[in-house]
Motif scaffolding. Structure first.
Motif, short mmCIF file in Angstrom:
data_model
loop_
_atom_site.label_atom_id
_atom_site.label_comp_id
_atom_site.label_asym_id
_atom_site.label_seq_id
_atom_site.Cartn_x
_atom_site.Cartn_y
_atom_site.Cartn_z
N ARG A 25 64.24 -47.37 -26.42
CA ARG A 25 63.89 -48.77 -26.15
C ARG A 25 63.43 -49.45 -27.43
NH1 ARG A 25 59.37 -51.97 -24.57
NH2 ARG A 25 60.05 -53.75 -23.31
N ALA A 56 62.01 -53.17 -28.18
CA ALA A 56 61.53 -54.24 -27.32
C ALA A 56 62.09 -55.61 -27.67
CB ALA A 56 60.01 -54.29 -27.35
N GLU A 57 62.45 -55.85 -28.93
CA GLU A 57 62.96 -57.16 -29.31
C GLU A 57 63.76 -57.05 -30.60
OE1 GLU A 57 59.84 -59.93 -30.30
OE2 GLU A 57 58.46 -58.30 -30.78
N ARG A 92 66.60 -53.35 -25.27
CA ARG A 92 65.41 -53.95 -24.65
C ARG A 92 65.24 -53.47 -23.21
NH1 ARG A 92 67.45 -59.90 -25.85
NH2 ARG A 92 69.32 -58.81 -25.10
#
Length: 295
Positions: free
Chosen positions: A144, A146-147, A109
């Protein structure tokens, strides 16, 4: 005690990066700072590297839990609740006292990562690690995500063992954008991250892999270990369904005339486990540092 041993120093000298390595090495300590403790307590995933005491093979294994399952319990100690599944190659190692281990906590994240190496011992609810080296790495090559979502109903399937990659496993490796690498050397075990655009790991045959060594932090900890001890363990993770592929074998680094380096890995044993990690992560945003794929 120096951060570096002869294997790492030789590669730093060859690359002309000894001064840069000395600068980075000054950030390595044996204590867990408050910011590092806070980072650990937010993580649902920890990767650990160690040697199987029965065979001497090096493996990398994932550990997961609700945030707080890894926490600092002292200025030089972390505690981990739970541990590898019973069939995991490192289950036996972490049940013993005073075992050299390396851990890496990577947060997709925020593209942050932290490494803590030391010696582990069993506890009533899992195991602890007494830190010998603690340091952070830059966000280079971290994709990355994000969640993530926790799946409390996901359970590991039976592990499938082999001595070479199946066609499906080869496709999994060839499509990976991330894996974790465990190595061993005079200073102990290292667990590190490798990332790139899908295809950066090439499957040369059912028993041979290769990947480029992208420019990093100039420390050459993992490659320095391989220069002295070719044993290595690789961990590939399906970030959506939690399937893991653990490989152990031997690796070597080849340097070209232009200064680029390629790592070649020979598979000796493979373990695939479906649903091993009860986390589902969002689709990746590839790191801007990733080199473009080559044809």
């Amino acid at each position: 005690m120096s951060v570096y041993h002869a294997g790492s120093r030789a590669l730093q000298e060859q690359a002309g990066l000894r001064e840069a390595a000395d600068h980075v090495g000054r950030a390595v300590g044996d204590g867990i700072k408050p910011v590092a403790a806070a980072f650990l307590e937010l993580q649902p995933l920890l990767v650990i590297g160690a040697a199987d005491p029965a065979t001497g093979r090096i493996w990398a294994s994932p550990l997961s839990g609700e945030p707080g399952f890894v926490r600092a319990t002292g200025p030089r100690q972390i505690s981990v609740t739970g541990g590898p599944a019973p069939g995991d190659p490192l289950a036996g190692a972490l049940a013993r006292p005073d075992v050299p281990v390396a851990t890496i906590a990577l947060d997709p994240r925020t593209r942050r990562r932290m490494r803590l190496n030391g010696r582990s011992g069993p506890t009533r609810g899992g195991f602890s690690v007494t830190a010998e080296r603690v340091f952070a790495n830059c966000p280079k090559y971290i994709q990355r995500r994000a969640e993530y979502w926790w799946d409390p109903h996901r359970r590991p399937g039976p592990s499938r063992h082999g001595h070479e990659l199946s066609g499906r496993q080869a496709a999994f490796v060839a499509g990976a954008d991330t894996f974790f690498l465990a190595t061993a050397g005079p200073s102990g075990v290292e667990a590190s991250h490798r990332g790139g655009n899908p295809g950066f790991v090439q499957v040369m045959s059912p028993t041979e892999l290769s990947w480029p060594d992208y420019p990093g932090n100039a420390m050459f900890l993992s490659l320095g270990n391989l220069a002295l001890d070719p044993r290595a363990g690789l961990l590939f993770l399906d970030w959506a369904d939690g399937t893991i592929l653990q490989l152990t074998g031997r690796a070597r680094t080849e340097s070209a005339a232009d200064g680029t380096r390629t790592v070649r890995f020979s598979v000796e044993h493979a373990v695939e486990t479906s649903g091993a990690v009860p986390l589902r992560w969002a689709e990746p945003e590839f790191s801007p540092a990733n080199p473009a794929p080559t044809e």
